[in-house]
Structures are given as C-alpha cells and as structure tokens.
Design a protein around this motif. Structure first.
Motif, PDB file in Angstrom:
ATOM      1  N   ILE A 146       0.849  -1.201   0.000  1.00 19.68           N
ATOM      2  CA  ILE A 146       0.000   0.000   0.000  1.00 19.68           C
ATOM      3  C   ILE A 146       0.880   1.245   0.000  1.00 19.68           C
ATOM      4  CG2 ILE A 146      -1.643   1.352   1.371  1.00 19.68           C
ATOM      5  CD1 ILE A 146      -2.818  -1.337   2.357  1.00 19.68           C
ATOM      6  N   ALA A 147       1.884   1.235   0.871  1.00 19.02           N
ATOM      7  CA  ALA A 147       2.794   2.381   0.966  1.00 19.02           C
ATOM      8  C   ALA A 147       3.595   2.561  -0.319  1.00 19.02           C
ATOM      9  CB  ALA A 147       3.731   2.209   2.157  1.00 19.02           C
ATOM     10  N   ALA A 148       4.050   1.456  -0.913  1.00 17.81           N
ATOM     11  CA  ALA A 148       4.842   1.530  -2.138  1.00 17.81           C
ATOM     12  C   ALA A 148       4.046   2.152  -3.276  1.00 17.81           C
ATOM     13  CB  ALA A 148       5.330   0.139  -2.528  1.00 17.81           C
ATOM     14  N   ALA A 149       2.761   1.875  -3.328  1.00 18.60           N
ATOM     15  CA  ALA A 149       1.921   2.405  -4.404  1.00 18.60           C
ATOM     16  C   ALA A 149       1.868   3.926  -4.386  1.00 18.60           C
ATOM     17  CB  ALA A 149       0.515   1.823  -4.305  1.00 18.60           C
ATOM     18  N   TYR A 150       2.048   4.535  -3.227  1.00 18.85           N
ATOM     19  CA  TYR A 150       2.021   6.001  -3.139  1.00 18.85           C
ATOM     20  C   TYR A 150       3.173   6.632  -3.910  1.00 18.85           C
ATOM     21  CZ  TYR A 150      -1.345   5.366   0.712  1.00 18.85           C
ATOM     22  OH  TYR A 150      -2.437   5.031   1.470  1.00 18.85           O
ATOM     23  N   LEU A 151       4.241   5.893  -4.113  1.00 21.92           N
ATOM     24  CA  LEU A 151       5.400   6.438  -4.834  1.00 21.92           C
ATOM     25  C   LEU A 151       5.035   6.859  -6.255  1.00 21.92           C
ATOM     26  CD1 LEU A 151       8.016   3.776  -3.689  1.00 21.92           C
ATOM     27  CD2 LEU A 151       7.968   6.157  -2.957  1.00 21.92           C
ATOM     28  N   LEU A 152       4.032   6.186  -6.830  1.00 18.14           N
ATOM     29  CA  LEU A 152       3.640   6.484  -8.201  1.00 18.14           C
ATOM     30  C   LEU A 152       2.868   7.800  -8.313  1.00 18.14           C
ATOM     31  CD1 LEU A 152       4.337   3.411  -8.258  1.00 18.14           C
ATOM     32  CD2 LEU A 152       2.575   3.178 -10.008  1.00 18.14           C
ATOM     33  N   GLU A 153       2.482   8.380  -7.170  1.00 23.50           N
ATOM     34  CA  GLU A 153       1.673   9.599  -7.178  1.00 23.50           C
ATOM     35  C   GLU A 153       2.518  10.868  -7.034  1.00 23.50           C
ATOM     36  OE1 GLU A 153      -1.340   9.288  -4.201  1.00 23.50           O
ATOM     37  OE2 GLU A 153      -1.865   7.207  -4.730  1.00 23.50           O
ATOM     38  N   TYR A 154       3.815  10.716  -6.844  1.00 22.87           N
ATOM     39  CA  TYR A 154       4.675  11.873  -6.580  1.00 22.87           C
ATOM     40  C   TYR A 154       5.824  11.943  -7.584  1.00 22.87           C
ATOM     41  CZ  TYR A 154       2.277  12.199  -2.065  1.00 22.87           C
ATOM     42  OH  TYR A 154       1.327  12.326  -1.080  1.00 22.87           O
ATOM     43  N   GLU A 155       6.465  13.113  -7.641  1.00 24.30           N
ATOM     44  CA  GLU A 155       7.628  13.302  -8.506  1.00 24.30           C
ATOM     45  C   GLU A 155       8.875  13.726  -7.736  1.00 24.30           C
ATOM     46  OE1 GLU A 155       6.890  15.880 -11.792  1.00 24.30           O
ATOM     47  OE2 GLU A 155       5.211  14.697 -12.566  1.00 24.30           O
ATOM     48  N   ASP A 156       8.704  14.491  -6.654  1.00 25.77           N
ATOM     49  CA  ASP A 156       9.852  14.985  -5.892  1.00 25.77           C
ATOM     50  C   ASP A 156      10.214  13.980  -4.802  1.00 25.77           C
ATOM     51  OD1 ASP A 156      11.645  16.299  -4.150  1.00 25.77           O
ATOM     52  OD2 ASP A 156      10.833  18.259  -4.667  1.00 25.77           O
ATOM     53  N   PHE A 157      11.390  13.368  -4.937  1.00 24.84           N
ATOM     54  CA  PHE A 157      11.822  12.346  -3.981  1.00 24.84           C
ATOM     55  C   PHE A 157      13.043  12.794  -3.182  1.00 24.84           C
ATOM     56  CE2 PHE A 157       9.309  10.057  -7.095  1.00 24.84           C
ATOM     57  CZ  PHE A 157       8.488   9.309  -6.277  1.00 24.84           C
ATOM     58  N   PHE A 215       5.023   2.415  11.591  1.00 23.59           N
ATOM     59  CA  PHE A 215       4.190   3.464  11.019  1.00 23.59           C
ATOM     60  C   PHE A 215       3.098   2.821  10.175  1.00 23.59           C
ATOM     61  CE2 PHE A 215       8.628   5.028  11.082  1.00 23.59           C
ATOM     62  CZ  PHE A 215       8.497   6.079  11.983  1.00 23.59           C
ATOM     63  N   SER A 216       2.043   3.594   9.893  1.00 26.62           N
ATOM     64  CA  SER A 216       0.991   3.138   8.982  1.00 26.62           C
ATOM     65  C   SER A 216       1.457   3.391   7.551  1.00 26.62           C
ATOM     66  CB  SER A 216      -0.302   3.907   9.247  1.00 26.62           C
ATOM     67  OG  SER A 216      -0.181   5.247   8.800  1.00 26.62           O
ATOM     68  N   PRO A 217       0.813   2.763   6.567  1.00 29.85           N
ATOM     69  CA  PRO A 217       1.200   3.010   5.172  1.00 29.85           C
ATOM     70  C   PRO A 217       1.143   4.484   4.774  1.00 29.85           C
ATOM     71  CG  PRO A 217      -0.161   1.054   5.300  1.00 29.85           C
ATOM     72  CD  PRO A 217      -0.175   1.664   6.669  1.00 29.85           C
ATOM     73  N   ASP A 218       0.204   5.236   5.364  1.00 31.64           N
ATOM     74  CA  ASP A 218       0.077   6.651   5.018  1.00 31.64           C
ATOM     75  C   ASP A 218       1.309   7.464   5.409  1.00 31.64           C
ATOM     76  OD1 ASP A 218      -2.373   6.285   3.888  1.00 31.64           O
ATOM     77  OD2 ASP A 218      -3.527   6.925   5.634  1.00 31.64           O
ATOM     78  N   TYR A 219       2.153   6.898   6.262  1.00 33.25           N
ATOM     79  CA  TYR A 219       3.366   7.607   6.651  1.00 33.25           C
ATOM     80  C   TYR A 219       4.260   7.861   5.445  1.00 33.25           C
ATOM     81  CZ  TYR A 219       7.680   8.816   9.098  1.00 33.25           C
ATOM     82  OH  TYR A 219       8.811   9.471   9.527  1.00 33.25           O
ATOM     83  N   MET A 220       4.152   7.010   4.433  1.00 32.73           N
ATOM     84  CA  MET A 220       4.947   7.208   3.225  1.00 32.73           C
ATOM     85  C   MET A 220       4.624   8.556   2.587  1.00 32.73           C
ATOM     86  SD  MET A 220       7.277   6.241   1.119  1.00 32.73           S
ATOM     87  CE  MET A 220       7.607   4.485   1.284  1.00 32.73           C
ATOM     88  N   ARG A 221       3.364   8.945   2.592  1.00 32.12           N
ATOM     89  CA  ARG A 221       2.981  10.258   2.048  1.00 32.12           C
ATOM     90  C   ARG A 221       3.656  11.380   2.846  1.00 32.12           C
ATOM     91  NH1 ARG A 221      -1.105  10.273  -1.633  1.00 32.12           N
ATOM     92  NH2 ARG A 221      -2.611   8.543  -1.644  1.00 32.12           N
ATOM     93  N   GLU A 222       3.655  11.240   4.169  1.00 36.46           N
ATOM     94  CA  GLU A 222       4.263  12.266   5.016  1.00 36.46           C
ATOM     95  C   GLU A 222       5.751  12.415   4.713  1.00 36.46           C
ATOM     96  OE1 GLU A 222       3.493  11.978   9.216  1.00 36.46           O
ATOM     97  OE2 GLU A 222       1.590  10.932   8.878  1.00 36.46           O
ATOM     98  N   VAL A 223       6.407  11.289   4.551  1.00 40.16           N
ATOM     99  CA  VAL A 223       7.844  11.310   4.272  1.00 40.16           C
ATOM    100  C   VAL A 223       8.114  12.008   2.940  1.00 40.16           C
ATOM    101  CG1 VAL A 223       9.868   9.892   3.743  1.00 40.16           C
ATOM    102  CG2 VAL A 223       8.348   9.251   5.623  1.00 40.16           C
ATOM    103  N   ILE A 224       7.400  11.603   1.903  1.00 39.10           N
ATOM    104  CA  ILE A 224       7.631  12.185   0.572  1.00 39.10           C
ATOM    105  C   ILE A 224       7.362  13.690   0.591  1.00 39.10           C
ATOM    106  CG2 ILE A 224       6.905  12.193  -1.844  1.00 39.10           C
ATOM    107  CD1 ILE A 224       6.149   9.199  -1.456  1.00 39.10           C
ATOM    108  N   GLU A 225       6.249  14.075   1.200  1.00 38.16           N
ATOM    109  CA  GLU A 225       5.866  15.488   1.193  1.00 38.16           C
ATOM    110  C   GLU A 225       6.769  16.345   2.072  1.00 38.16           C
ATOM    111  OE1 GLU A 225       1.700  15.522   2.155  1.00 38.16           O
ATOM    112  OE2 GLU A 225       1.162  14.409   0.329  1.00 38.16           O
ATOM    113  N   SER A 226       7.465  15.720   3.027  1.00 38.86           N
ATOM    114  CA  SER A 226       8.386  16.473   3.877  1.00 38.86           C
ATOM    115  C   SER A 226       9.621  16.934   3.104  1.00 38.86           C
ATOM    116  CB  SER A 226       8.841  15.614   5.060  1.00 38.86           C
ATOM    117  OG  SER A 226       9.805  14.642   4.647  1.00 38.86           O
ATOM    118  N   LYS A 227      10.016  16.157   2.068  1.00 36.34           N
ATOM    119  CA  LYS A 227      11.232  16.417   1.289  1.00 36.34           C
ATOM    120  C   LYS A 227      12.466  16.488   2.198  1.00 36.34           C
ATOM    121  CE  LYS A 227       8.528  18.938  -2.143  1.00 36.34           C
ATOM    122  NZ  LYS A 227       8.347  20.205  -2.896  1.00 36.34           N
TER     123      LYS A 227
END
Length: 259
Positions: A146-157, A215-227
């Motif tokens: 679930i967390a890995a799938a969020y990677l496809l929604e972002y560009e800035d890593f 962490f929950s899978p949604d934590y991946m979004r937090e990490v990516i968006e934190s940059k």
C-alpha cells in the motif's frame, strides 16, 4: 587517422568486491576493471562511461557503458572479442554483448528507464549472505505494498536522496513500485526514468519500517511530502540491491532485428 566508432557494452557484475561502478583514486571499482581490460585488448587507453553510479556492494544483472575505439568487425569477430575481454576480467564481472551505436549515443543520458530489485530473506542462508538482506522479524507485506503504491503519485523524492548530493532536480517518474513474495523471501521491484543517489535503499528502509508496524502506510505520504531525508527510514544494506534493467530504444531495436 583511424576512424573511431562508439560502442555500448552490456555487462553484469557482483558488487561485493568493489567500491561501486565509478573509478576512484584509492579504491577498486568495476569501471576500473572494465577500462583496464579494454585498454589491454585494444593496446591503447580506453575509458568507458557508465549508465549510472552503483554504490559500494551493489550488484547489476544488466549495466551498460559506452566507449570509443577503432572499428570492430563485429560480424566476424564479436565472439572472439567477448571471449577475450571476459578472459581479462575478474570472475565477478562479465560482458555479454557489444552494440555499435551512433557517435552521439550516451549510456547515461539516453536511458529511458531503469529498474532495480531489492532482495530480502527471512531465514539464515549462507548462499544469500552477499546478495540479500536477512530480516529476522516478520513484515506486513500488504502494508508495504500500500505504501509503495504512493510512490507512483509523486515526482519529488528529495526525502530519499543522499544528503549533499549535487542533483539538478529531485524529480523522478516512478512507474512501478511493488513487493513480490518468493519461495524464500521477498523482492521489491521499482522502475523509474531516473534515480537519486541512495534513493532505492532509503525507500526500502522506510517501507520495512512500515512493514514492522512502526508506522501506517500513510506515513509514506508524510515522508515524501516532507522532502526531508531525516523523515525517511535508514538506508538498508547494499548487498540486497540489484540494477536489473536499463532501457534504450535503439538497443531494443537492434536486439529485435537480430532475432
């Protein structure tokens, strides 16, 4: 003056004995060994340029490098060339193909996508010591996917980029990111148009933290968006990482024409 042509080498290597691909002044690297073998074969100094930089201990089942030299009669001499070069290389580096390409073809900049795998096993196995990471606790694979799938929604890593890396941009287009369950472990597959230094190992570190329940899978979004690199998980060991595919449209066409 001899005419000079450009060629692509397709190779693979076990990275355990090397400080990555790129030549360094005080360390043994894969590029150094390739350049030495080509220079001996052609009796003149040959320098290659690789499709990327793998870190110390990282492996490649497919890697490309280009170099310039006098014309090679590949129609009649390709097999001899490959045997000769491989006889000059250590056991853990192998050259599989050589392709003539256009003078401006570039192993690094012309690749349209690259794919990596990261291997994890759960039970001690002496045959996986240098090619997979031993994780002793169970992981929640569903949560990790679930967390890995969020990677496809972002560009800035930028959150997964090695600190003080000199990237002109942190943007990457990820087209695949998923875990595969195997008979004796799991494999993370990731494909993108480009990768940042240490990106895959930092992503896997974050995903395994999620798999452990930290962490929950949604934590991946937090990490990516934190940059912010400090928000992501620790980099996992290099031994489990493989570069598995590098795509060039003109190489694919050449392969199809040979069939």
């Amino acid at each position: 003056m001899h005419q000079v042509n450009r060629y692509f080498l397709e190779l693979s290597y076990h990275g355990g004995n090397y400080h990555g691909w790129q030549t360094q002044p005080n360390a043994i690297t894969v590029q150094q060994k390739i350049d030495e073998a080509l220079s001996i074969y052609f009796k003149s100094k040959i320098e290659t340029l690789g499709c990327g930089r793998t870190d110390t201990g990282v492996h490649a089942t497919q890697f490309f490098a280009h170099f310039d030299c006098s014309i090679i009669d590949l129609e009649n001499q390709e097999l001899k060339f490959l045997r000769s070069i491989n006889s000059l290389l250590p056991y853990d580096i192998a050259v599989h193909h050589i392709y003539p390409v256009a003078p401006d073809a570039h192993a690094r900049f012309d690749a349209t996508f690259r794919s990596y795998q990261y291997h994890i096993h759960f039970n001690k196995n002496p045959f996986k010591t240098h090619t997979s990471w031993l994780v002793k606790e169970s992981l929640d694979i569903k949560a990790m996917n679930i967390a890995a799938a969020y990677l496809l929604e972002y560009e800035d890593f930028g959150a997964f980029c090695k600190s003080n890396a000199d990237n002109f941009t942190n943007n990457c287009l990820v087209s695949r990111a998923e875990w595969e369950v195997t008979a004796d472990g799991i494999i993370f597959h990731i494909t993108a148009n480009r990768f940042l230094r240490n990106m895959v190992r930092a992503i896997v570190g974050t995903l395994t933290d999620i798999g452990r329940g930290k962490f929950s899978p949604d934590y991946m979004r937090e990490v990516i968006e934190s940059k912010n690199r400090s928000a992501a998980g620790a980099s996992v060991p290099a031994c489990g990482l493989f570069l598995t595919e590098v795509n060039y449209p003109y190489i694919m066409r050449a392969v199809e024409e040979e069939k």
